[in-house]
Design an enzyme around this catalytic site. Structure first.
Site, short mmCIF file in Angstrom:
data_model
loop_
_atom_site.label_atom_id
_atom_site.label_comp_id
_atom_site.label_asym_id
_atom_site.label_seq_id
_atom_site.Cartn_x
_atom_site.Cartn_y
_atom_site.Cartn_z
N LYS A 83 0.85 -1.20 0.00
CA LYS A 83 0.00 0.00 0.00
C LYS A 83 0.88 1.25 0.00
CE LYS A 83 -3.81 1.77 2.84
NZ LYS A 83 -5.01 1.10 2.36
N HIS A 142 -19.69 9.97 3.06
CA HIS A 142 -20.09 8.63 3.49
C HIS A 142 -21.62 8.58 3.61
CE1 HIS A 142 -19.65 4.73 5.34
NE2 HIS A 142 -20.54 5.11 6.24
C1 GAR Z 1 -21.53 7.28 -2.43
O1 GAR Z 1 -22.86 7.06 -1.97
C2 GAR Z 1 -20.58 7.45 -1.26
O2 GAR Z 1 -21.18 8.05 -0.15
C3 GAR Z 1 -20.19 6.03 -0.96
O3 GAR Z 1 -20.03 5.44 -2.22
C4 GAR Z 1 -21.00 6.01 -3.11
C5 GAR Z 1 -20.33 6.30 -4.43
O4 GAR Z 1 -21.28 6.61 -5.40
N1 GAR Z 1 -19.00 5.96 -0.18
C6 GAR Z 1 -18.78 5.05 0.77
O5 GAR Z 1 -19.56 4.17 1.03
C7 GAR Z 1 -17.47 5.24 1.52
N2 GAR Z 1 -17.40 4.39 2.67
P1 GAR Z 1 -20.83 7.23 -6.79
O6 GAR Z 1 -19.65 6.36 -7.30
O7 GAR Z 1 -22.00 7.17 -7.67
O8 GAR Z 1 -20.37 8.64 -6.51
#
Ligand code: GAR
Length: 188
Positions: free
Chosen positions: A65, A109
């Site tokens: 990483k 989030h």
């Molecule tokens: C979003 O809803 C974001 O809040 C979530 O992934 C989705 C991405 O949607 N993030 C997490 O869950 C982080 N832990 P997108 O690719 O359509 O923007």
């Protein structure tokens, strides 16, 4: 004009929303780099469609990483990124990235943190039976979905339809992320 980097792993609708806000002048900013850890992800096409430079990598092709994060830091430095916005980037940020950009990395989030951390927040909240859902924008630290909360927005939902709920979450995320980025770049 502020220089933003956006990290995403999947569909990239939040990424596209940020790019569009910059294009329309709703944010006095430009997305100078999109970083993605999944070469086949839809967000890569979205970046190409908007002419946004990308760094797309496969974590397994690096020894560690720390190695791929050193490469990300070099790309961020080269692009002159001032603020890093995680938008569906499904990896824990490590020491290299935090060491170089700590305090300048924010994440969105799909829950009211500190409830329902991790990759399946919406499903977990639904299974738990919560009646008020929401989204959180926070600074990123070494803890999964930890870090100081910058903004939250909640809404009531008593149904049981995950797709409908996901649409409501996204509709809440888009304006909140733009408003929050706008405030942060105004103050910095
Ligand atoms: C979003 O809803 C974001 O809040 C979530 O992934 C989705 C991405 O949607 N993030 C997490 O869950 C982080 N832990 P997108 O690719 O359509 O923007």
């Amino acid at each position: 004009m502020r220089r933003l980097a956006v990290f995403a792993s999947g569909n990239g609708t939040n990424f596209e929303n940020i790019v569009t806000a910059c294009e329309r002048g709703e944010l006095d900013a430009e997305v100078v780099l999109m970083v993605c850890d999944k070469p086949g992800a839809r967000v890569v096409e979205r970046a190409a469609a908007h002419g946004v430079a990308t760094f797309v990598f496969t974590p397994k092709q690096y020894a560690s990483k720390a190695d791929y994060e050193r490469e990300i830091v070099a790309r961020l430095d080269a692009a002159g990124a001032e603020l890093v916005c995680l938008a569906g980037y499904m990896r824990i940020v490590g020491e290299e990235l935090l060491g170089a950009y700590g305090g300048r990395i924010i994440n969105i989030h799909p829950s009211l943190l500190p409830a329902f951390r991790g990759a399946h927040a919406i499903e977990q909240a639904l299974e738990y039976g919560v009646k008020v859902f929401g989204v959180t924008i926070h600074y990123v630290d070494a803890e999964l979905d930890g870090g100081h909360i910058i903004a939250q927005r909640a809404f009531p939902y008593e149904g049981n339809d995950i797709e409908e709920l996901e649409r409501m979450i996204h509709a809440t995320e888009y304006p909140l992320y733009i408003e929050t980025i706008g405030k942060l770049i105004d103050f910095s």
